[in-house]
Design an enzyme around this catalytic site. Structure first.
Site, PDB file in Angstrom:
ATOM      1  N   CYS A   1       0.659  -0.915   0.128  1.00  0.00           N
ATOM      2  CA  CYS A   1       0.176   0.160   0.012  1.00  0.00           C
ATOM      3  C   CYS A   1       0.707   1.182  -0.396  1.00  0.00           C
ATOM      4  O   CYS A   1       0.923   2.190  -1.172  1.00  0.00           O
ATOM      5  CB  CYS A   1      -1.248   0.232   0.715  1.00  0.00           C
ATOM      6  SG  CYS A   1      -1.667  -1.824   1.229  1.00  0.00           S
TER       7      CYS A   1
HETATM    8  N1  SAJ Z   1       5.787   2.482   9.451  1.00  0.00           N
HETATM    9  C1  SAJ Z   1       6.784   2.800   9.595  1.00  0.00           C
HETATM   10  N2  SAJ Z   1       5.788   4.404  10.643  1.00  0.00           N
HETATM   11  C2  SAJ Z   1       4.537   4.461  10.667  1.00  0.00           C
HETATM   12  C3  SAJ Z   1       3.340   3.435  10.623  1.00  0.00           C
HETATM   13  C4  SAJ Z   1       4.363   2.523   9.570  1.00  0.00           C
HETATM   14  O1  SAJ Z   1       7.959   3.294   9.555  1.00  0.00           O
HETATM   15  O2  SAJ Z   1       4.036   4.965  12.183  1.00  0.00           O
HETATM   16  C5  SAJ Z   1       5.840   1.335   7.668  1.00  0.00           C
HETATM   17  C6  SAJ Z   1       5.247   0.334   8.476  1.00  0.00           C
HETATM   18  O3  SAJ Z   1       6.669  -0.407   9.317  1.00  0.00           O
HETATM   19  C7  SAJ Z   1       5.684  -0.701   6.743  1.00  0.00           C
HETATM   20  C8  SAJ Z   1       4.828   0.772   6.189  1.00  0.00           C
HETATM   21  O4  SAJ Z   1       5.152   2.211   7.133  1.00  0.00           O
HETATM   22  O5  SAJ Z   1       6.622  -0.848   6.794  1.00  0.00           O
HETATM   23  C9  SAJ Z   1       3.870   0.557   5.618  1.00  0.00           C
HETATM   24  O6  SAJ Z   1       2.967  -0.015   7.126  1.00  0.00           O
HETATM   25  P1  SAJ Z   1       1.656   0.553   7.032  1.00  0.00           P
HETATM   26  O7  SAJ Z   1       0.847   0.883   9.137  1.00  0.00           O
HETATM   27  O8  SAJ Z   1       0.750   0.943   6.903  1.00  0.00           O
HETATM   28  O9  SAJ Z   1      -0.040  -0.603   6.778  1.00  0.00           O
HETATM   29  P2  SAJ Z   1      -0.066  -1.422   5.303  1.00  0.00           P
HETATM   30  O10 SAJ Z   1       1.264  -0.889   4.378  1.00  0.00           O
HETATM   31  O11 SAJ Z   1      -0.363  -2.614   6.032  1.00  0.00           O
HETATM   32  O12 SAJ Z   1      -1.123   0.027   5.316  1.00  0.00           O
HETATM   33  C10 SAJ Z   1      -2.555  -0.473   5.801  1.00  0.00           C
HETATM   34  C11 SAJ Z   1      -3.261  -0.190   4.928  1.00  0.00           C
HETATM   35  N3  SAJ Z   1      -4.897   0.278   4.221  1.00  0.00           N
HETATM   36  C12 SAJ Z   1      -5.291   0.262   3.590  1.00  0.00           C
HETATM   37  O13 SAJ Z   1      -4.996   0.932   2.605  1.00  0.00           O
HETATM   38  C13 SAJ Z   1      -6.772  -0.638   3.325  1.00  0.00           C
HETATM   39  C14 SAJ Z   1      -3.471   1.466   5.577  1.00  0.00           C
HETATM   40  O14 SAJ Z   1      -4.185   2.505   4.750  1.00  0.00           O
HETATM   41  C15 SAJ Z   1      -3.455   1.629   6.998  1.00  0.00           C
HETATM   42  O15 SAJ Z   1      -3.855   3.266   7.508  1.00  0.00           O
HETATM   43  C16 SAJ Z   1      -2.807   0.671   7.766  1.00  0.00           C
HETATM   44  O16 SAJ Z   1      -2.565  -0.566   6.785  1.00  0.00           O
HETATM   45  C17 SAJ Z   1      -3.187   0.888   8.899  1.00  0.00           C
HETATM   46  O17 SAJ Z   1      -3.129   1.624   9.417  1.00  0.00           O
HETATM   47  O18 SAJ Z   1      -2.894  -0.749   8.961  1.00  0.00           O
END
Ligand code: SAJ
Length: 429
Positions: free
Chosen positions: A274
């Protein structure tokens, strides 16, 4: 016998509409479970025969959905198949297929094109397509509506809708999927009415966008918001590191502000299908209309540079030839998915100069440049002493970090989950 005479909306209201979900990944399966709880007959379609077999045996193909839910699905008339002709039976066709990037960073919509070509012979009057895949604005029209409107009257005897998925894989949420507000949109008011009546039966809250394109862009905006803010905290981390400040303390303090601040945690870069991907769909559209999206490109660059910065920190501290353990390869904690994970780049770069092993409780093997690397089978904390350094890349919850501190020589903590004041061997990065 198909009775096209009964309107789609009456079939939805009487729960006689048959639902087809194409793509049984973490989105499609979660949606199937949520819909099945509302007693609709569901056909689940997937090309992957192995996955169909696993599902038929009541097992889950992904660790974020338990087998109990699959057994519930099988009991509540979810029929898994790769036989696409069953689409003819379906009144509502929900498409949950991947939309990755091509090598040149432009959207790869081949799964959606293949999907249209497979289902096309089985489309009939009174069906509704709901596209849930993440796409660039205009893709629903280009990939489905334009072709279908040659055979049916959109809004009269066929309905086209877009509703972006909002699954948060692996996150232990305090709410169920049906409680996450569902964005919907449709080409005509009849399309909107049909998808609204259906999804209001499935989700607690439904938000209707005025156009399909607004809904398509909203999904990208939500994820670009994350990518930019993660890049921001990562760049601030690098600056803070130079002046001897721990960025996590800064974020913790800033988070006390009850308004106007959204905390993000610094990390090893961004992974997943994503956050590194979706914002590039905005770039794709911006380039097409010759407008600037450098904010998004800069975020992507900073997140990639963050991974390089961590590799450099390790190389500056650890002598070449030494043994290093990478702790966690999933792109985020508590999941078994390592797509675009920064861990892959870290391993690939470090193994040129070090003896690198990894341990991930959810992932037993990774493929890097067509070479398979296997996780250590069991993490024996006492053996950590044999490594010159342990690099925490994914902060899975089921690791005993006290023992990591106790038995490691040096710890590079890329997730800032350890208190570096506890021990000099902890290097926050
Ligand atoms: N990450 C960081 N710092 C943060 C948050 C994330 O380094 O504060 C990194 C994570 O480790 C990962 C990447 O960014 O490598 C993406 O993390 P993510 O929390 O955004 O997780 P995803 O990729 O699974 O995103 C999904 C998305 N859901 C949808 O698209 C429906 C995102 O919109 C959600 O916000 C996210 O899940 C969530 O909050 O779990």
């Amino acid at each position: 016998m198909l009775n096209a005479k009964i309107s789609l909306i009456s079939k939805i209201k009487s729960k006689n509409s048959v639902i087809g979900i194409i793509g049984l990944g973490y989105v499609g399966l979660e949606l199937a479970i949520t819909i099945a709880k509302n007693k609709y007959q569901i056909y689940g379609f997937d090309k992957n025969l192995k996955k169909i077999e696993i599902l038929k045996n009541g097992k889950s193909p992904i660790n974020t959905i338990n087998s109990k839910s699959i057994k519930f699905l099988n009991k509540n008339n979810l029929f898994h198949t790769n036989k696409i002709n069953y689409i003819l039976q379906c009144d509502i066709i929900i498409i949950c297929l991947p939309t990755p990037l091509k090598k040149n960073n432009s959207p790869d919509v081949s799964y959606l094109n293949d999907c249209y070509n497979s289902i096309s012979p089985y489309l009939r009057e009174n069906q509704m397509i709901i596209l849930e895949s993440t796409v660039y604005p205009g893709a629903t029209k280009e990939l489905f509506e334009k072709k279908i409107s040659k055979r049916f009257k959109i809004g009269k005897n066929f309905y086209i809708c877009f509703s972006p998925e909002r699954i948060s894989p692996g996150k232990k949420l305090s709410y169920e999927y049906r409680q996450i507000p569902k964005i919907i949109s449709g080409r005509t008011k009849e399309c909107v009415n049909n998808v609204s009546v259906f999804y209001k039966r499935i989700f607690e809250t439904v938000h209707t966008c005025k156009t399909i394109e607004i809904a398509e862009f909203t999904k990208l905006y939500e994820n670009a918001f994350r990518a930019v803010n993660i890049a921001f905290v990562n760049q601030m981390k690098i600056i803070c590191d130079k002046i001897g400040i721990n960025i996590s303390e800064v974020v913790r303090a800033a988070s006390t502000k009850p308004f106007g601040f959204t905390p993000f945690n610094s990390g090893p870069g961004v992974g997943g299908h994503c956050i590194p991907i979706d914002p590039m769909f905005i770039t794709h559209v911006a380039k097409k209309f010759k407008v600037n999206s450098n904010f998004i490109e800069l975020a992507r660059k900073v997140n990639l540079e963050t991974t390089n910065w961590i590799i450099k920190k390790i190389k500056n501290k650890i002598k070449k030839g030494k043994s290093i353990l990478i702790l966690g390869v999933a792109y985020k904690k508590n999941i078994d998915d390592y797509r675009e994970s920064p861990a892959i780049k870290i391993i690939d770069q470090l193994k040129k100069d070090y003896k690198v092993k990894f341990y991930d409780p959810f992932i037993s093997k990774v493929s890097i440049n067509l070479k398979d690397l296997y996780s250590i089978k069991k993490l024996l904390y006492k053996n950590l002493i044999n490594f010159s350094a342990v690099v925490i890349v994914t902060d899975h919850d089921n690791i005993d970090y006290k023992k990591i501190i106790k038995y490691s020589k040096i710890i590079f903590d890329t997730r800032n989950i350890l208190d570096s004041n506890l021990s000099k061997k902890i290097i926050s990065c």
